[in-house]
Design a protein around this motif. Structure first.
Motif, PDB file in Angstrom:
ATOM      1  N   HIS A 162       0.767  -1.170   0.049  1.00 31.57           N
ATOM      2  CA  HIS A 162      -0.051   0.059  -0.037  1.00 31.57           C
ATOM      3  C   HIS A 162       1.122   1.427  -0.038  1.00 31.57           C
ATOM      4  O   HIS A 162       0.592   2.202  -0.769  1.00 31.57           O
ATOM      5  N   ASP A 163       1.916   1.342   0.774  1.00 31.12           N
ATOM      6  CA  ASP A 163       2.750   2.511   1.009  1.00 31.12           C
ATOM      7  C   ASP A 163       3.746   2.516  -0.113  1.00 31.12           C
ATOM      8  O   ASP A 163       4.229   3.663  -0.731  1.00 31.12           O
ATOM      9  N   MET A 164       4.234   1.272  -0.573  1.00 32.66           N
ATOM     10  CA  MET A 164       5.179   1.276  -1.330  1.00 32.66           C
ATOM     11  C   MET A 164       4.812   2.034  -2.865  1.00 32.66           C
ATOM     12  O   MET A 164       5.661   2.318  -3.742  1.00 32.66           O
ATOM     13  N   ALA A 165       3.674   1.591  -3.161  1.00 36.85           N
ATOM     14  CA  ALA A 165       2.967   1.708  -4.378  1.00 36.85           C
ATOM     15  C   ALA A 165       2.323   3.211  -4.503  1.00 36.85           C
ATOM     16  O   ALA A 165       1.875   3.659  -5.407  1.00 36.85           O
ATOM     17  N   ALA A 166       2.344   3.982  -3.312  1.00 38.85           N
ATOM     18  CA  ALA A 166       1.556   5.312  -3.098  1.00 38.85           C
ATOM     19  C   ALA A 166       1.760   6.148  -4.162  1.00 38.85           C
ATOM     20  O   ALA A 166       0.620   7.016  -4.607  1.00 38.85           O
ATOM     21  N   TYR A 168       2.706   5.827  -7.342  1.00 32.71           N
ATOM     22  CA  TYR A 168       2.302   5.389  -8.653  1.00 32.71           C
ATOM     23  C   TYR A 168       1.102   5.583  -8.996  1.00 32.71           C
ATOM     24  O   TYR A 168      -0.013   5.290  -8.236  1.00 32.71           O
ATOM     25  N   PRO A 169       0.716   6.315 -10.376  1.00 34.07           N
ATOM     26  CA  PRO A 169      -0.667   6.720 -10.369  1.00 34.07           C
ATOM     27  C   PRO A 169      -1.667   5.783 -10.943  1.00 34.07           C
ATOM     28  O   PRO A 169      -2.407   5.962 -11.901  1.00 34.07           O
ATOM     29  N   LEU A 170      -1.851   4.586  -9.926  1.00 28.82           N
ATOM     30  CA  LEU A 170      -2.572   3.543 -10.657  1.00 28.82           C
ATOM     31  C   LEU A 170      -4.313   4.233 -10.546  1.00 28.82           C
ATOM     32  O   LEU A 170      -4.877   3.863 -11.562  1.00 28.82           O
ATOM     33  N   ASP A 171      -4.410   4.837  -9.659  1.00 25.65           N
ATOM     34  CA  ASP A 171      -5.966   5.373  -9.635  1.00 25.65           C
ATOM     35  C   ASP A 171      -6.177   6.352 -10.750  1.00 25.65           C
ATOM     36  O   ASP A 171      -7.420   6.906 -10.667  1.00 25.65           O
ATOM     37  N   GLY A 241       9.654   1.235 -12.601  1.00 27.54           N
ATOM     38  CA  GLY A 241       8.696   0.315 -12.510  1.00 27.54           C
ATOM     39  C   GLY A 241       8.816  -0.236 -11.037  1.00 27.54           C
ATOM     40  O   GLY A 241       9.746  -0.359 -10.270  1.00 27.54           O
ATOM     41  N   LEU A 242       7.520  -0.785 -10.454  1.00 24.94           N
ATOM     42  CA  LEU A 242       7.284  -1.557  -9.417  1.00 24.94           C
ATOM     43  C   LEU A 242       6.919  -2.798  -9.350  1.00 24.94           C
ATOM     44  O   LEU A 242       5.730  -2.892 -10.236  1.00 24.94           O
ATOM     45  N   TYR A 243       7.097  -4.018  -8.951  1.00 29.95           N
ATOM     46  CA  TYR A 243       6.728  -5.250  -9.421  1.00 29.95           C
ATOM     47  C   TYR A 243       6.477  -6.076  -8.080  1.00 29.95           C
ATOM     48  O   TYR A 243       7.178  -6.283  -7.462  1.00 29.95           O
ATOM     49  N   PHE A 244       5.447  -6.496  -7.909  1.00 39.42           N
ATOM     50  CA  PHE A 244       4.852  -7.236  -6.705  1.00 39.42           C
ATOM     51  C   PHE A 244       4.021  -8.476  -7.052  1.00 39.42           C
ATOM     52  O   PHE A 244       3.363  -8.445  -8.097  1.00 39.42           O
ATOM     53  N   LEU A 250      -1.983 -12.648  -6.948  1.00 39.72           N
ATOM     54  CA  LEU A 250      -2.115 -11.272  -7.140  1.00 39.72           C
ATOM     55  C   LEU A 250      -0.673 -10.649  -7.760  1.00 39.72           C
ATOM     56  O   LEU A 250       0.341 -10.855  -7.038  1.00 39.72           O
ATOM     57  N   MET A 251      -0.644 -10.016  -8.705  1.00 42.68           N
ATOM     58  CA  MET A 251       0.432  -9.580  -9.707  1.00 42.68           C
ATOM     59  C   MET A 251       0.285  -8.166 -10.029  1.00 42.68           C
ATOM     60  O   MET A 251      -0.851  -7.887 -10.819  1.00 42.68           O
ATOM     61  N   LEU A 252       0.998  -7.478  -9.484  1.00 42.83           N
ATOM     62  CA  LEU A 252       0.982  -5.841  -9.960  1.00 42.83           C
ATOM     63  C   LEU A 252       2.397  -5.462 -10.349  1.00 42.83           C
ATOM     64  O   LEU A 252       3.258  -5.579  -9.805  1.00 42.83           O
ATOM     65  N   ASN A 253       2.103  -5.069 -11.671  1.00 42.88           N
ATOM     66  CA  ASN A 253       3.153  -4.192 -12.237  1.00 42.88           C
ATOM     67  C   ASN A 253       3.068  -2.883 -12.676  1.00 42.88           C
ATOM     68  O   ASN A 253       1.996  -2.593 -13.564  1.00 42.88           O
ATOM     69  N   LEU A 254       3.627  -2.065 -11.880  1.00 46.24           N
ATOM     70  CA  LEU A 254       3.100  -0.669 -11.920  1.00 46.24           C
ATOM     71  C   LEU A 254       4.192   0.053 -12.527  1.00 46.24           C
ATOM     72  O   LEU A 254       5.392   0.168 -12.041  1.00 46.24           O
ATOM     73  N   TYR A 255       3.860   1.356 -13.297  1.00 42.04           N
ATOM     74  CA  TYR A 255       4.707   2.249 -14.075  1.00 42.04           C
ATOM     75  C   TYR A 255       3.830   3.290 -13.974  1.00 42.04           C
ATOM     76  O   TYR A 255       2.776   3.830 -13.666  1.00 42.04           O
ATOM     77  N   ASP A 256       4.809   4.635 -14.129  1.00 41.20           N
ATOM     78  CA  ASP A 256       4.110   5.938 -14.211  1.00 41.20           C
ATOM     79  C   ASP A 256       3.083   6.060 -15.424  1.00 41.20           C
ATOM     80  O   ASP A 256       2.407   6.688 -15.228  1.00 41.20           O
ATOM     81  N   TRP A 257       3.290   5.563 -16.653  1.00 34.64           N
ATOM     82  CA  TRP A 257       2.578   5.603 -17.684  1.00 34.64           C
ATOM     83  C   TRP A 257       1.607   4.516 -17.794  1.00 34.64           C
ATOM     84  O   TRP A 257       0.657   4.539 -18.657  1.00 34.64           O
ATOM     85  N   GLY A 258       1.434   3.394 -16.832  1.00 39.89           N
ATOM     86  CA  GLY A 258       0.629   2.389 -17.190  1.00 39.89           C
ATOM     87  C   GLY A 258       0.843   1.193 -16.106  1.00 39.89           C
ATOM     88  O   GLY A 258       1.718   1.424 -15.308  1.00 39.89           O
ATOM     89  N   SER A 259      -0.239   0.360 -16.369  1.00 43.94           N
ATOM     90  CA  SER A 259       0.093  -0.920 -15.099  1.00 43.94           C
ATOM     91  C   SER A 259      -0.293  -2.150 -15.785  1.00 43.94           C
ATOM     92  O   SER A 259      -1.261  -2.407 -16.845  1.00 43.94           O
ATOM     93  N   SER A 260       0.203  -3.252 -15.678  1.00 41.62           N
ATOM     94  CA  SER A 260      -0.014  -4.670 -16.057  1.00 41.62           C
ATOM     95  C   SER A 260      -0.598  -5.256 -14.680  1.00 41.62           C
ATOM     96  O   SER A 260       0.244  -5.365 -13.882  1.00 41.62           O
ATOM     97  N   ILE A 261      -1.743  -5.659 -14.486  1.00 39.24           N
ATOM     98  CA  ILE A 261      -2.526  -6.088 -13.451  1.00 39.24           C
ATOM     99  C   ILE A 261      -3.069  -7.497 -13.736  1.00 39.24           C
ATOM    100  O   ILE A 261      -3.880  -7.664 -14.562  1.00 39.24           O
ATOM    101  N   ALA A 262      -2.688  -8.528 -12.984  1.00 42.31           N
ATOM    102  CA  ALA A 262      -2.854  -9.917 -13.402  1.00 42.31           C
ATOM    103  C   ALA A 262      -3.521 -10.412 -12.232  1.00 42.31           C
ATOM    104  O   ALA A 262      -2.818 -10.308 -11.220  1.00 42.31           O
ATOM    105  N   THR A 263      -4.172 -11.794 -12.139  1.00 44.75           N
ATOM    106  CA  THR A 263      -4.362 -12.605 -11.328  1.00 44.75           C
ATOM    107  C   THR A 263      -5.051 -14.120 -11.702  1.00 44.75           C
ATOM    108  O   THR A 263      -4.843 -13.880 -13.026  1.00 44.75           O
ATOM    109  N   ILE A 264      -5.210 -14.967 -11.078  1.00 47.28           N
ATOM    110  CA  ILE A 264      -5.542 -16.224 -11.399  1.00 47.28           C
ATOM    111  C   ILE A 264      -6.933 -16.644 -11.009  1.00 47.28           C
ATOM    112  O   ILE A 264      -7.199 -16.114  -9.763  1.00 47.28           O
TER     113      ILE A 264
END
Length: 357
Positions: A162-166, A168-171, A241-244, A250-264
């Motif tokens: 939550h804090d590490m990704a704060a 990054y403009p995901l929202d 980039g930030l990768y969790f 739950l897989m979160l790949n976060l960038y300033d310009w976009g995000s790849s959000i994945a799950t199973i």
């Protein structure tokens, strides 16, 4: 003479654990139902009455925005005879959720509104006969559900993420496209592959061209059950980039310009649906081609993984391979993931809210 040296290493889980129907049912109740799971994104539920339906760990469910603007979620089952209430993947239900079988109706908050023409003198308590509720929370434009009610909040579950990704403009990013695929792969087979780059030089030439593979590492947070993947870009990379990876999937790949959000979405022992959404800060027509290339590049890496681990899964089920050694240099995160699986299956208090009376 020993077949291996005396240096220490750990072993994989037994091959049978990746295809055992009885174990899968335990995972479904003890692991999947107890964790928050990514379900959809907030832009799909813009107005009260908007809903999205689907499955979570095999349970048919739906999320709906109520009259107060809060996202609620329920099992997609009528209390009368078990009919599926909402049949479309997404839509708008109006003021009431009405069963298509016998027209029992429910409010957006899940209370029973009316048992139509049931019989003279018979009444049902609206709260006691409401829909089977499940937990729902929003986080930065994403909607998560939890089948077992109660316990830690979504932010608590995300922990340091939550804090590490704060910053990054995901929202502030918007949905662009998705790529979902059903695969003959167990959820654990996929998770273990994701959490090591031992295979990267062999399997992902395109990834290695853009990433400093020699500096790749994975930080394991056993208590918080998440992994921080560090993949520095080579000179000329687009951005930071930030990768969790948050257990179980739950897989979160976060960038300033976009995000790849994945799950199973687990479909059964040895079967999954891999779900991948792509969000971008700019989804204007002028950026469509560039965004498409970025999503296709990411999807290609997933394809390379799925191609090889589909064969792994076949061999796990074939009966020859039983277990193998884990590299302490490259597969330490796999060991931690497997420890999380073992811990998740340990005896716990009885579940609440998954199969309520």
């Amino acid at each position: 003479m020993n077949a291996t040296t005396k240096a220490s290493f750990d072993w994989t889980l037994p091959a049978r654990d990746y295809c055992d129907p009885a174990l899968y049912q335990r995972e479904r109740k003890e692991i999947f139902a107890r964790n928050w799971m990514l379900f959809t994104w907030s832009e799909r539920l813009k107005a009260p009455g908007d809903y999205v339906s689907g499955t979570v760990a095999g349970y048919p469910v739906f999320a709906i925005r109520d009259d107060d603007g809060v996202v609620r979620a329920f099992h997609n089952v009528c209390r009368h005879r078990g009919a599926q209430l909402l049949e479309k993947e997404e839509g708008h239900c109006g003021k009431l959720v009405v069963c298509p079988y016998h027209s029992w109706s429910y409010t957006r908050s899940g209370r029973l509104n009316k048992a139509v023409d049931f019989g003279e003198g018979i009444s049902f308590d609206p709260q006691a006969w409401g829909l089977y509720a499940i937990d729902a929370e929003e986080w930065r434009g994403l909607i998560f559900l939890r089948l077992e009610r109660g316990g830690e909040s979504l932010v608590e579950w995300l922990g340091p993420i939550h804090d590490m990704a704060a910053d990054y403009p995901l929202d502030r990013q918007h949905y662009f496209t998705s790529k979902d695929r059903d695969c003959a792969v167990d959820w654990k087979t996929y998770g273990e592959n994701y959490l090591e780059c031992y295979h990267c030089r062999t399997m992902h030439p395109g990834l290695c061209e853009s990433m400093d593979i020699d500096s790749y590492r994975i930080d394991t947070y056993a208590k918080e059950k998440f992994f921080h993947l560090h993949a520095p870009k080579r000179d000329g990379g687009l951005t930071r980039g930030l990768y969790f990876y948050r257990f179980p999937f739950l897989m979160l790949n976060l960038y300033d310009w976009g995000s790849s959000i994945a799950t199973i979405e687990p479909l059964g022992p040895g079967r999954i649906r891999h779900i991948n959404w792509y969000f971008f800060t700019d989804i204007s027509p002028e950026k469509a081609e560039e965004n498409s290339r970025s999503a296709a590049w990411s999807a290609q890496i997933v394809t390379e993984d799925l191609d090889i681990i589909t064969g792994v899964q076949r061999n796990l089920e074939a009966g020859i391979y039983t277990r193998g050694p884990l590299s302490p240099k490259y597969e330490y995160a796999v060991k931690s993931f497997q420890d999380m699986v073992r811990e998740g299956l340990e005896p716990k208090e009885p579940l609440r809210g998954v199969a309520a009376e």
